[in-house]
Each structure stands twice: as C-alpha cells, then as structure tokens.
Design an enzyme around this catalytic site. Sequence first.
Site, PDB file in Angstrom:
ATOM      1  N   SER A  58       0.869  -1.187   0.000  1.00  0.00           N
ATOM      2  CA  SER A  58       0.000   0.000   0.000  1.00  0.00           C
ATOM      3  C   SER A  58       0.898   1.226   0.000  1.00  0.00           C
ATOM      4  O   SER A  58       2.081   1.124   0.361  1.00  0.00           O
ATOM      5  CB  SER A  58      -0.848  -0.020   1.268  1.00  0.00           C
ATOM      6  N   TYR A  87      -2.741  -1.282  10.235  1.00  0.00           N
ATOM      7  CA  TYR A  87      -2.644  -1.381   8.771  1.00  0.00           C
ATOM      8  C   TYR A  87      -1.306  -0.815   8.293  1.00  0.00           C
ATOM      9  O   TYR A  87      -0.606  -1.448   7.488  1.00  0.00           O
ATOM     10  CB  TYR A  87      -3.822  -0.637   8.139  1.00  0.00           C
TER      11      TYR A  87
HETATM   12  P1  NAD Z   1     -11.430  -6.233  -0.999  1.00  0.00           P
HETATM   13  O1  NAD Z   1     -11.965  -6.214   0.385  1.00  0.00           O
HETATM   14  O2  NAD Z   1     -12.282  -5.767  -2.125  1.00  0.00           O
HETATM   15  O3  NAD Z   1     -10.874  -7.686  -1.343  1.00  0.00           O
HETATM   16  C1  NAD Z   1     -10.102  -8.413  -0.425  1.00  0.00           C
HETATM   17  C2  NAD Z   1     -10.279  -9.902  -0.695  1.00  0.00           C
HETATM   18  O4  NAD Z   1      -9.486 -10.600   0.274  1.00  0.00           O
HETATM   19  C3  NAD Z   1     -11.732 -10.378  -0.525  1.00  0.00           C
HETATM   20  O5  NAD Z   1     -12.090 -11.214  -1.598  1.00  0.00           O
HETATM   21  C4  NAD Z   1     -11.710 -11.129   0.792  1.00  0.00           C
HETATM   22  O6  NAD Z   1     -12.662 -12.189   0.859  1.00  0.00           O
HETATM   23  C5  NAD Z   1     -10.275 -11.656   0.810  1.00  0.00           C
HETATM   24  N1  NAD Z   1      -9.848 -11.971   2.169  1.00  0.00           N
HETATM   25  C6  NAD Z   1      -9.935 -11.205   3.276  1.00  0.00           C
HETATM   26  N2  NAD Z   1      -9.493 -11.885   4.343  1.00  0.00           N
HETATM   27  C7  NAD Z   1      -9.096 -13.103   3.892  1.00  0.00           C
HETATM   28  C8  NAD Z   1      -8.540 -14.255   4.516  1.00  0.00           C
HETATM   29  N3  NAD Z   1      -8.328 -14.292   5.838  1.00  0.00           N
HETATM   30  N4  NAD Z   1      -8.248 -15.320   3.745  1.00  0.00           N
HETATM   31  C9  NAD Z   1      -8.481 -15.302   2.420  1.00  0.00           C
HETATM   32  N5  NAD Z   1      -9.012 -14.261   1.780  1.00  0.00           N
HETATM   33  C10 NAD Z   1      -9.314 -13.166   2.506  1.00  0.00           C
HETATM   34  O7  NAD Z   1     -10.062  -5.380  -0.910  1.00  0.00           O
HETATM   35  P2  NAD Z   1      -9.172  -4.621  -2.017  1.00  0.00           P
HETATM   36  O8  NAD Z   1      -9.400  -3.161  -1.855  1.00  0.00           O
HETATM   37  O9  NAD Z   1      -9.296  -5.256  -3.342  1.00  0.00           O
HETATM   38  O10 NAD Z   1      -7.730  -4.916  -1.391  1.00  0.00           O
HETATM   39  C11 NAD Z   1      -6.897  -5.948  -1.863  1.00  0.00           C
HETATM   40  C12 NAD Z   1      -5.503  -5.700  -1.313  1.00  0.00           C
HETATM   41  O11 NAD Z   1      -5.037  -4.415  -1.752  1.00  0.00           O
HETATM   42  C13 NAD Z   1      -5.446  -5.669   0.220  1.00  0.00           C
HETATM   43  O12 NAD Z   1      -4.255  -6.282   0.665  1.00  0.00           O
HETATM   44  C14 NAD Z   1      -5.422  -4.184   0.530  1.00  0.00           C
HETATM   45  O13 NAD Z   1      -4.813  -3.902   1.760  1.00  0.00           O
HETATM   46  C15 NAD Z   1      -4.605  -3.658  -0.642  1.00  0.00           C
HETATM   47  N6  NAD Z   1      -4.803  -2.238  -0.918  1.00  0.00           N
HETATM   48  C16 NAD Z   1      -6.038  -1.732  -1.189  1.00  0.00           C
HETATM   49  C17 NAD Z   1      -6.169  -0.365  -1.418  1.00  0.00           C
HETATM   50  C18 NAD Z   1      -7.509   0.266  -1.699  1.00  0.00           C
HETATM   51  O14 NAD Z   1      -7.591   1.512  -1.673  1.00  0.00           O
HETATM   52  N7  NAD Z   1      -8.549  -0.475  -1.994  1.00  0.00           N
HETATM   53  C19 NAD Z   1      -5.042   0.470  -1.382  1.00  0.00           C
HETATM   54  C20 NAD Z   1      -3.801  -0.089  -1.111  1.00  0.00           C
HETATM   55  C21 NAD Z   1      -3.685  -1.450  -0.888  1.00  0.00           C
END
Ligand code: NAD
Length: 241
Positions: free
Chosen positions: A124, A137
């Site tokens: 991130s 986080y």
């Molecule tokens: P999201 O919530 O849309 O998707 C996350 C996925 O991870 C979901 O399908 C969920 O079921 C799965 N998940 C959660 N806990 C789990 C577990 N214990 N075991 C297996 N699967 C699990 O989130 P996103 O926004 O697509 O984020 C994906 C990644 O990107 C994350 O690591 C997040 O920290 C990172 N990220 C997101 C953003 C943002 O702004 N959305 C920014 C920077 C980084």
Amino acid sequence: MKKVCVITGGSSGIGLSMVKLFVDNDYRVFNLDLSPSAHGDFRQCDVSNLAQVTAIINDIAEKNTINVLISNAGIHFSANIENTSEADLDKVFSINVKGAYAAIKAVLPSMKANKNGAIILMASDQALIAKHNSFAYNLTKSALASIAKTTALDYAAFNIRANAVCPGTIETPLYHQAIDNYCQKSGADKAAVHRAEEQLQPLQRLGQPEEVAELVLFLASDKAKFITGSLQVIDGGYTAQ
Ligand code: NAD
C-alpha cells in the site's frame, strides 16, 4: 503450456481484477479466498491459517509448476495504537503479514525447482507514508515491503523475483467499507467524504482496480525480468506531494 498463477484474495476488488486479467492473458489462475468466486480456479482458504495455505498450495504444486504468486488478501483496520487491542493487532497481522509469509513459503519449493518465479505482494502507499488512525494497517503494509526486499535478496540466486505494489486509494469494496465505517462513527456524509478523498489526489480521482492489475501483470511477466526487490507505487501522485 499455460503459466500458473496463485493469488490470494482474488474474489473481490483488486484481486478479482487481477484474476480476470491473468485469465484473459492465458494464465491458469488459482484463487485462494474466503469467499467463493466464479472466476479462476477457486480454493476456499483462510490465509491466516498457515496449515491450510500450505496444504492447498502443496496440492496445486504437485500437479503444476507455479510461476507467479500474488499475495493480495488483506483487511483494513481503522484505529490508533490506543484503540487497537492485542486481538485486533493479531488479527490484522495474521491476515496481512502471516498470510503472505505462508503463501511465499509454500510456493518457494516449486519456484526453486523451476529456477523461475515472480512473487508480488500487495502492500500500500501506507508502506511508504503513514495515514491517521491506521496503526495496524500501516504496520502490516510496511512489513510487506520488507518481505518483498528480503525475499528478493534471499532468492535472486534461484531467479525468483519479489516486488511489492503500493497502491494509493483504489475504489474497491474495501475502500467503500472503510469510508462507510468512518461516516458511521463521525456522522459525515458519504458523498462529501468521497469527493474530498478524490480532491486529495493530484489526479483528482481515485484509482481503479483494473489499473493495479495491469501493473501486476507487467511485474509478473518477463518484461520485468530485471525488476526485483522494488516497491512499485501506483497512487495518482499522492505520495509525491
Ligand atoms: P477487498 O476487500 O475488495 O478484497 C479483499 C479480498 O481478500 C476479498 O475477496 C476477501 O474475501 C479476501 N480476504 C480477506 N481476508 C481473507 C482471509 N483471511 N483469507 C483469504 N481471503 C481473505 O479489498 P481490495 O481493496 O481489493 O484490497 C486488496 C488488497 O489491496 C489488500 O491487501 C489491501 O490492503 C490492498 N490495498 C487496497 C487499497 C484500496 O484503496 N482499496 C489500497 C492499497 C492497498
């Protein structure tokens, strides 16, 4: 023969976009997630369960050479250090960091045997800068950046590359959940918070999951064969400010 990609958290948001893009680019994709998905080859898995991750990846590796691992599953947790209990910290750490640890450990034998592999960790912009009220986080995303660098150094001799991707604010279910929680606590108006969030970005908009997926597809490919140990920022200029 198709290249094989294992991804965690591929059922929603950025992960789902990556599954679709990798499938479209002729990869066989195994998606390890808690929630079922119609895309890719789904394996129900809680990444915080080390034994489960290991068993599923060992099973995949018995019949396939794993070329790419994308450790993407993650959760957000909004609180400062005082409002983060030990149980909260353990939960976020188990999913965001130990999940990556488990998946990397499990794919390494297959990648080492093949003398080839690309590992991508979804960190991130919070691996580079801290954001308010994000103690756990911020900490876990910084840890992922360190894991990428360490893995890159320890496995370069096996032609295994490891990189961390550092997205800024990307419009996914996780983003909407985070601002819903904030609005619930503060009484703020969601549309106004969303607009303010867009205005914080130099490009005046949030990122889209498909944009992150394109970067990861590149990092996984041979076009990126000299890129390892790096942190790839994709944030619309946010951290350049
Ligand atoms: P999201 O919530 O849309 O998707 C996350 C996925 O991870 C979901 O399908 C969920 O079921 C799965 N998940 C959660 N806990 C789990 C577990 N214990 N075991 C297996 N699967 C699990 O989130 P996103 O926004 O697509 O984020 C994906 C990644 O990107 C994350 O690591 C997040 O920290 C990172 N990220 C997101 C953003 C943002 O702004 N959305 C920014 C920077 C980084």
